[in-house]
Enzyme design. Structure first.
Site, PDB file in Angstrom:
ATOM      1  N   SER A   1       0.843  -1.498   0.025  1.00  0.00           N
ATOM      2  CA  SER A   1      -0.667   0.168   0.182  1.00  0.00           C
ATOM      3  C   SER A   1       0.752   1.613  -0.127  1.00  0.00           C
ATOM      4  O   SER A   1       1.898   1.413   0.386  1.00  0.00           O
ATOM      5  CB  SER A   1      -0.420   0.095   1.014  1.00  0.00           C
TER       6      SER A   1
ATOM      7  N   TYR B   1      -2.603  -0.822  10.214  1.00  0.00           N
ATOM      8  CA  TYR B   1      -2.576  -1.062   8.634  1.00  0.00           C
ATOM      9  C   TYR B   1      -1.134  -0.676   8.236  1.00  0.00           C
ATOM     10  O   TYR B   1      -0.381  -1.358   7.382  1.00  0.00           O
ATOM     11  CB  TYR B   1      -3.367  -0.700   8.318  1.00  0.00           C
TER      12      TYR B   1
HETATM   13  P1  NAD Z   1     -11.710  -5.581   0.340  1.00  0.00           P
HETATM   14  O1  NAD Z   1     -12.313  -5.371   1.482  1.00  0.00           O
HETATM   15  O2  NAD Z   1     -12.151  -5.308  -1.507  1.00  0.00           O
HETATM   16  O3  NAD Z   1     -11.034  -7.346  -0.512  1.00  0.00           O
HETATM   17  C1  NAD Z   1     -10.445  -7.908   0.857  1.00  0.00           C
HETATM   18  C2  NAD Z   1     -10.413  -9.398   0.843  1.00  0.00           C
HETATM   19  O4  NAD Z   1      -9.573  -9.828   1.705  1.00  0.00           O
HETATM   20  C3  NAD Z   1     -11.994  -9.709   0.788  1.00  0.00           C
HETATM   21  O5  NAD Z   1     -12.148 -10.584   0.175  1.00  0.00           O
HETATM   22  C4  NAD Z   1     -11.991 -10.175   1.799  1.00  0.00           C
HETATM   23  O6  NAD Z   1     -12.685 -11.359   2.118  1.00  0.00           O
HETATM   24  C5  NAD Z   1     -10.773 -11.091   2.145  1.00  0.00           C
HETATM   25  N1  NAD Z   1     -10.257 -11.701   3.834  1.00  0.00           N
HETATM   26  C6  NAD Z   1     -10.169 -10.916   4.806  1.00  0.00           C
HETATM   27  N2  NAD Z   1     -10.162 -11.507   6.262  1.00  0.00           N
HETATM   28  C7  NAD Z   1      -9.686 -12.184   5.561  1.00  0.00           C
HETATM   29  C8  NAD Z   1      -8.966 -13.807   5.939  1.00  0.00           C
HETATM   30  N3  NAD Z   1      -9.577 -13.297   7.856  1.00  0.00           N
HETATM   31  N4  NAD Z   1      -8.640 -14.871   5.220  1.00  0.00           N
HETATM   32  C9  NAD Z   1      -9.348 -14.761   4.039  1.00  0.00           C
HETATM   33  N5  NAD Z   1      -9.787 -13.600   3.742  1.00  0.00           N
HETATM   34  C10 NAD Z   1      -9.630 -12.366   4.085  1.00  0.00           C
HETATM   35  O7  NAD Z   1     -10.600  -4.961  -0.030  1.00  0.00           O
HETATM   36  P2  NAD Z   1      -9.164  -4.587  -1.076  1.00  0.00           P
HETATM   37  O8  NAD Z   1      -9.269  -2.997  -1.188  1.00  0.00           O
HETATM   38  O9  NAD Z   1      -9.027  -4.886  -2.299  1.00  0.00           O
HETATM   39  O10 NAD Z   1      -8.069  -4.656  -0.311  1.00  0.00           O
HETATM   40  C11 NAD Z   1      -6.880  -5.474  -1.084  1.00  0.00           C
HETATM   41  C12 NAD Z   1      -5.709  -5.385  -0.602  1.00  0.00           C
HETATM   42  O11 NAD Z   1      -5.481  -4.483  -1.209  1.00  0.00           O
HETATM   43  C13 NAD Z   1      -5.452  -4.971   0.971  1.00  0.00           C
HETATM   44  O12 NAD Z   1      -4.557  -6.142   1.339  1.00  0.00           O
HETATM   45  C14 NAD Z   1      -5.187  -3.898   1.325  1.00  0.00           C
HETATM   46  O13 NAD Z   1      -5.065  -3.596   2.506  1.00  0.00           O
HETATM   47  C15 NAD Z   1      -4.545  -3.391  -0.187  1.00  0.00           C
HETATM   48  N6  NAD Z   1      -4.827  -1.935  -0.540  1.00  0.00           N
HETATM   49  C16 NAD Z   1      -5.928  -1.713  -1.087  1.00  0.00           C
HETATM   50  C17 NAD Z   1      -6.097  -0.588  -0.693  1.00  0.00           C
HETATM   51  C18 NAD Z   1      -8.095   0.218  -1.334  1.00  0.00           C
HETATM   52  O14 NAD Z   1      -7.859   1.931  -1.410  1.00  0.00           O
HETATM   53  N7  NAD Z   1      -8.500  -0.083  -1.391  1.00  0.00           N
HETATM   54  C19 NAD Z   1      -4.950   0.469  -1.623  1.00  0.00           C
HETATM   55  C20 NAD Z   1      -3.498  -0.042  -0.936  1.00  0.00           C
HETATM   56  C21 NAD Z   1      -3.884  -1.254  -0.877  1.00  0.00           C
END
Ligand code: NAD
Length: 262
Positions: free
Chosen positions: A144, A157
């Site tokens: 991130s 985080y």
């Molecule tokens: P999201 O909430 O859409 O997806 C998260 C996924 O993780 C889902 O499939 C959820 O079911 C799964 N998950 C959560 N807890 C879990 C567990 N205990 N076991 C198995 N699966 C689990 O979120 P996203 O935005 O797509 O995030 C995905 C990644 O991207 C994360 O690591 C997040 O930190 C990172 N990220 C997101 C952003 C953003 O702006 N959305 C920015 C930077 C990084």
């Protein structure tokens, strides 16, 4: 023949958001995929079947909970047993929690460190022997912008994401002579359920309206004033799987609209 024909990928946290975009991009490039994450059984089955229908490869589902090391090892074993190998591993599952540190629930700290950091350690640990045996592998961790810079009220985080950047570099050095690369991708704000869900707590922590959180907190961080898309993140991951990216390893690749250039 897609660029990932004959390859098999495991993507953690791929029932939603960025993870689902990775899984679909890999499947479109010809890979078989193991999807993982939470959600209703019906929704997950719909996404799994849609991957197979849209792209023709195999998609299977692992319900492994990323807080449970034995289940994580079981997810890698499932991929190896079903497809013969796990060639691409994407550690992507993640959650967020927003709170001032003095009120931050210790159990939320533990959960975020487990899902956003330790799960990557457990999955890499389980997948590397198979990749070494095959003499090829791609490990991609979703970090991130918060692996490079901090924001207030996100202590767990930001700590986990800085940890992922360090884990990425360490693993890259350890596997460098085995034709296995390990990189992390650092998105800025991508419009997914993870971002949408943190808006109410950010409104509370900063005393702002929903619109103010979107424009003055989230998009304010990004000079382009636009959200990154999940598909753009997935396209970068797909490039990292290519032969052209064979010498890219140990890096932290930003895709953040210029956020961390400031
Ligand atoms: P999201 O909430 O859409 O997806 C998260 C996924 O993780 C889902 O499939 C959820 O079911 C799964 N998950 C959560 N807890 C879990 C567990 N205990 N076991 C198995 N699966 C689990 O979120 P996203 O935005 O797509 O995030 C995905 C990644 O991207 C994360 O690591 C997040 O930190 C990172 N990220 C997101 C952003 C953003 O702006 N959305 C920015 C930077 C990084």
């Amino acid at each position: 023949m897609g660029s990932l024909s004959g390859k098999n990928a495991v993507v953690t946290g791929s029932t939603s958001g960025i993870g689902l975009a990775y899984a679909r991009a890999f499947a479109a490039a010809g890979a078989n995929v193991v999807i993982n994450g939470f959600g209703s059984a019906e929704d997950i089955e719909k996404e799994r079947a849609k991957i197979e229908a849209d792209f023709g490869g195999k998609a299977i589902y692992s319900p492994a909970d990323m807080t449970k090391p034995a289940e994580i090892a079981g997810m890698i074993a499932l991929g190896e047993k079903t497809f013969g190998s796990v060639d691409v591993l994407v550690n992507n599952a993640g959650i967020q929690f927003v709170s001032p540190i003095e009120e931050f629930p210790p159990e939320k700290w533990d959960q975020i460190i487990a899902i956003n950091l330790s799960s990557a350690f457990h999955a890499i640990r389980a997948a590397v022997p198979g990749m070494k045996k095959k003499g090829w592998g791609r490990i991609i961790n979703t970090a991130s912008a918060h692996s490079l810079v901090a924001s207030p009220f996100k202590s767990a985080y930001v700590s986990a994401k800085h940890g992922i950047a360090g884990l990425t570099k360490t693993v890259a050095l350890e596997v460098a002579t085995h034709k296995i690369t390990c990189n992390c991708i650092s998105p800025g704000y991508v419009w997914t359920p993870l971002v949408e869900k943190q808006i109410p707590d950010t409104m509370k922590a900063r005393n702002l309206t929903r619109e103010q959180v979107i424009n003055d907190v989230l998009l304010d961080a990004q000079p382009t004033k636009e959200f990154v898309t999940s598909e753009q993140v997935a396209a970068l991951a797909l490039f990292l799987c290519s032969d052209d990216a064979a010498q890219i390893t140990g890096t932290n690749l930003s895709i953040d609209g210029g956020w961390t250039a400031e």
